[in-house]
Enzyme design. Sequence first.
Site, PDB file in Angstrom:
ATOM      1  N   HIS A 107      35.348 -39.344 -51.058  1.00 18.24           N
ATOM      2  CA  HIS A 107      35.854 -38.771 -52.304  1.00 18.24           C
ATOM      3  C   HIS A 107      34.906 -37.745 -52.912  1.00 18.24           C
ATOM      4  O   HIS A 107      35.054 -37.361 -54.070  1.00 18.24           O
ATOM      5  CB  HIS A 107      36.201 -39.873 -53.303  1.00 18.24           C
ATOM      6  CG  HIS A 107      37.547 -40.455 -53.012  1.00 18.24           C
ATOM      7  ND1 HIS A 107      37.730 -41.436 -52.094  1.00 18.24           N
ATOM      8  CD2 HIS A 107      38.772 -40.132 -53.482  1.00 18.24           C
ATOM      9  CE1 HIS A 107      39.022 -41.722 -52.017  1.00 18.24           C
ATOM     10  NE2 HIS A 107      39.678 -40.944 -52.848  1.00 18.24           N
ATOM     11  N   ASP A 174      36.608 -44.313 -63.573  1.00 19.21           N
ATOM     12  CA  ASP A 174      38.004 -44.246 -64.008  1.00 19.21           C
ATOM     13  C   ASP A 174      38.972 -44.590 -62.881  1.00 19.21           C
ATOM     14  O   ASP A 174      40.102 -44.992 -63.117  1.00 19.21           O
ATOM     15  CB  ASP A 174      38.348 -42.827 -64.484  1.00 19.21           C
ATOM     16  CG  ASP A 174      37.606 -42.464 -65.740  1.00 19.21           C
ATOM     17  OD1 ASP A 174      37.026 -43.363 -66.371  1.00 19.21           O
ATOM     18  OD2 ASP A 174      37.608 -41.273 -66.103  1.00 19.21           O
ATOM     19  N   GLU A 286      36.430 -42.767 -74.322  1.00 20.30           N
ATOM     20  CA  GLU A 286      36.457 -41.506 -73.570  1.00 20.30           C
ATOM     21  C   GLU A 286      37.174 -40.478 -74.435  1.00 20.30           C
ATOM     22  O   GLU A 286      37.468 -40.723 -75.617  1.00 20.30           O
ATOM     23  CB  GLU A 286      37.169 -41.675 -72.212  1.00 20.30           C
ATOM     24  CG  GLU A 286      36.310 -42.356 -71.169  1.00 20.30           C
ATOM     25  CD  GLU A 286      36.716 -42.038 -69.735  1.00 20.30           C
ATOM     26  OE1 GLU A 286      37.591 -41.168 -69.521  1.00 20.30           O
ATOM     27  OE2 GLU A 286      36.153 -42.683 -68.822  1.00 20.30           O
TER      28      GLU A 286
END
Length: 533
Positions: A107, A174, A286
């Site tokens: 990723h 997240d 956030e």
Amino acid sequence: MALPNISHLPPSFIVAVSLVTSLISIVGQLRPWPPTLPQGLLTLDIAGEVLLDPDATAGFSTDFGCLARAAPAAVLRPSAPDDIAALVRFSYSSPQPFAIAARGHGHSIRGQALAPGGVVVDMASLGHGRADRISVSFDNAPLVWYVDAGGEQLWIDVLHETLKHGLAPRSWTDYLYLTVGGTLSNAGVSGQAFRHGPQISNVYELDVITGKGEMITCSHENKSDLFYGVLGGLGQFGIITRARIALEPAPQRVRWVRLIYTHFVSFSRDQELLISMMDQGFDYVEGSLLMDHTLITNWRSSFFSKTNSEKIRGLAAEFGAIYCLEGAVYYHELAMASRVDQKLHLLLQRLSFVPGFAFTNDVSYVGFLDRVHDGEVKLRSMGLWEVPHPWLNIFVPKSRIQDFEVGVFKGILMPNNSTGPVLIYPMIKNKWHDEMSAVTPDEEVFYSIGLLRSAITDDWQDLDNQNDDILGFCHREGIQFKQYMPHYASQRDWKNHFGRKWDTFVEMKRRYDPKALLSPGQRIFTSSLTDHV
Ligand code: FAD
């Protein structure tokens, strides 16, 4: 057909030809032997786990970013950490050492998990979700719960396994389809970091395979240089094969709030207030930038109803850019709902969002933590997941965040009609152990800014140029930012990035990976270490 007579050819020619055309048998098939790998690899017990097949190596030639491409010569599919150690030891002691990159889930954005001409270790083959690779235990006096998770494990699997014991890690990313080793090599940040620190601040112990092939267990008490060096160490000092991660009793439900602001100053003031309240405030904080042309409900989570989306879109159209503060209060199913409501009510009273623009959902804890996955599933179904992702993540000191807002959000993103999630949330430096390799700005509070844009119309270069403009703006204005998941092309830039930690970083490399075998895709040490000091 008769074989050609080669007896008249010079021996050196025959040797050269046979080297070039050398074919070896791996897993029963004939393959050309890659010139960058020593053939002695075939004599190791792990030879059967080494794949040379171009179909196999192709899958390890790029990453989520789709911006970098480079094929490894081979892929190792280990069945145990010992296999990885055998590979590293072999390379380290070979006269022809080769590069080795652990690949978590790939990723990365800029080829950080690639190993051009070397060997990629497919960590997943150790077994995602394998019961014996995720185990929950505790220490008595004081009572401390933890999970021992393989470096290859996905956080989603760690979550499900720990929940069986009513426990869960405290600090998250997240998105949970990332590996333990991959995020611990960076930091692992999300809305819990202000309170518990990043994921790297929540580790008790690591098993690491160094660049010499040694298998070392390290912690704060034992080999602390390696322990802290590996945390945020961009894979430079060792391959994490196990991490012991702190757990807490898991909540079951989450009251999830989004509050809309038309002024950045009030938005950031409220975020800073909330993080200063620690456990008296939200469990998660956030925020994001919403622009009138941006989808209010983007791939990162579908939160707003259609009606509320329209209402917010109207406000965004009026102001051009608005801000969304996101908070969460965790609670146990047995808690009185009225208590949770009351806590939320008191918190909201202290904040200055636009009246009438507070939106609340009540979701399961797992649903909350795994909120981004739905977006992934949707994008995949539309063929929009595997597209270039010129993402930029930076940490900006609090003292310059207003300048950043004016120069970047208003000055660069808005005029360019930028789309895609833009995350903005503050964190606290004293939650980051200074001995860790990860670097943050030199201020107690700093903001994590994530520009998570996808290039769906072949425009990745334009988006990347905007990234350069943003970094250029920060340099010109003297904003002392730090890149998160950094990407630099020159040694000078890396030195600047690590700042006062650079000398230690180099010394650690010399100590634990002197031949610079590990994680070459980070491009920090591109050849023999002595060339870099
Ligand atoms: P890879 O990309 O495979 O590897 C990353 C680096 O670590 C490489 O250099 C690799 O060689 C090295 N490495 C991998 N495994 C090991 C190991 N076991 N030991 C040592 N080195 C290793 N990050 C956040 O902090 N917060 C977020 O909220 C967040 N959300 C994301 C959402 C999405 C959709 C994506 C794509 C990424 C997100 N990230 C986030 C970034 C993520 O942390 C990085 O991509 C990170 O590299 C983890 O990915 P990975 O496990 O696939 O590692």
